[in-house]
Design an enzyme around this catalytic site. Sequence first.
Site, PDB file in Angstrom:
ATOM      1  N   GLU A 165      12.756   1.455   7.231  1.00  0.00           N
ATOM      2  CA  GLU A 165      11.678   0.602   6.709  1.00  0.00           C
ATOM      3  C   GLU A 165      11.906   0.206   5.260  1.00  0.00           C
ATOM      4  OE1 GLU A 165       6.806   0.956   6.266  1.00  0.00           O
ATOM      5  OE2 GLU A 165       8.055   2.747   6.207  1.00  0.00           O
ATOM      6  N   ASP A 186       0.858  -1.188   0.000  1.00  0.00           N
ATOM      7  CA  ASP A 186       0.000   0.000   0.000  1.00  0.00           C
ATOM      8  C   ASP A 186       0.907   1.255   0.000  1.00  0.00           C
ATOM      9  OD1 ASP A 186       0.778  -0.995   2.529  1.00  0.00           O
ATOM     10  OD2 ASP A 186      -0.887  -0.013   3.539  1.00  0.00           O
TER      11      ASP A 186
END
Length: 546
Positions: A507, A325
């Site tokens: 991340e 996403d």
Amino acid sequence: MKPQALRAPLYGLCASLLLAACAGAPRAVPRPAPAGSPPAPRLAATPAPVTPDLLYPALFRAVQEGEVFSDQKHFVDMTVRGEPAQVEARYLAERGRPGFDLKAFLAQHFDEDPPLQVPVLRQDTGLRAHIDALWPVLTRSFKTVPPHSSALALPQPTVVPGGRFREVYYWDSYFTMLGLAESGRGALARQMLDNFAYQIDTYGHVPNGTRSYYLSRSQPPFFAFMVSDAATREGKDVHGRYLPQLQAEYAYWMRGSEGLAPGSASARVVRLADGSVLNRYWDDRDTPRQEAWVHDIRTAAEVRQTRPAGEVYRDLRAAAESGWDFSSRWFDDPQRLSSIHTTQIVPVDLNSLMYHLERTLAAACAEQPKACTTDYAARARQRQAAIERHLWNPKGYYADYDLRTQAPREQVTAAMLFPLFAGLASPAHAQATAQVAQAQLLAQGGLVTTPVRSGQQWDAPNGWAPLQWVAVDGLRRYQQHALAEKIGRRFLTRVQGVFDAEHKLTEKYDVLATGQGAGGGEYPNQDGFGWTNGVTLRLLDLYPPR
């Protein structure tokens, strides 16, 4: 074929205002204890907390639509003090008064759940030592949670990703657990596995994350990989111990498949015209995501003349279930998020994971044959044949399948390597896919997610640790060692470069030639970071510095 999206599972039968609570209904499944040891600690199954949009609906909309906080996840992670209905009534009574300050009202009636900050660790430590020092920082306990919190309780300690992600995420955790086992913390990895079994016992599935607003969807189903890895490490009756949860996970993803007519779909299941049964991503709700309320409303507004808002919301939510996403992978127009059609796409990565789940169930049933009535091995063979038939692009690579065109999509994405990771690819298809990955996805810093620059975080120039590991592990399985090593070493070099400059693991990474900080998406790059730590440790052991 036009999938019948309205044929929803049981949760979809609930009225929209009760849907979140219905999705959280407890589902207790007995779990046998492992031979020779006591059963894992368990909490009593209790109803999931009601989501923030139902606890205080007027206040919720005022805060999110007024963008009181720069990150919309911030408010839904706050915990109301006292009874939600009373706070809602107080807000309704006070909001019209002169000088009313909404942010001050929130400070008076809510407790913060601040981002999990990584403290400044010693600057002279190496990468491996830094990761070892991070594990205690990222370990949290959710054995008790405050009343009316959106957090979900867990019986065992767990590792969270870091930054704004201060709860557990499903597929993140698999890659985190790889690193825990690699760094001698196998007991903590096993505790996390028990937490996932508990979630399946309690909710009937593993939610996207351990928040009430995530309960209407899951994430890529890695539970079977967690079980298989534990069985490899421990050499015990691990498959048999988790057989009830494996069966419940499978039932969740396959709900609606019985009696499904060819050329139709129900929730997460599709049956193609030739009778092949495959899976897609879905969400049981068709409202804006609570943690990204305004983002979703604005996206749907762009196409309000041509598409129902609920359809757009469902596709956004389904993409969140995919973990990607967002990505041009789900778009008709690579540059427009509002062209998203996730539920019209049969993903190659999801179906590879479902194949592995079926294979793992077959192994577990071999240990406890009386507990099984389904021939999971036969289902795995049928799925493998369907993937080879429908999710193979004749141009020479695995790809997603479009339900509208009834053909493989053209996008080249890192998801093409999941059939190799799951061990279902034919040797010829594995070799051809490896060649395409090398030609179109291999970059200076590892494997890029897609070649498309869309501004979304699951597109170029970003590379993600889990996709590096899937590629490396899958390629090694098919003897593509040279390409696997290129990907692994290049990603390690990029991780090391950022670590040397900023003394942190993040991340995601820009893996193209620039080497700048990764970006895109709805929030800044996060520090921590669970799955990067885990994959980095595994890659360091495979490919130590020369």
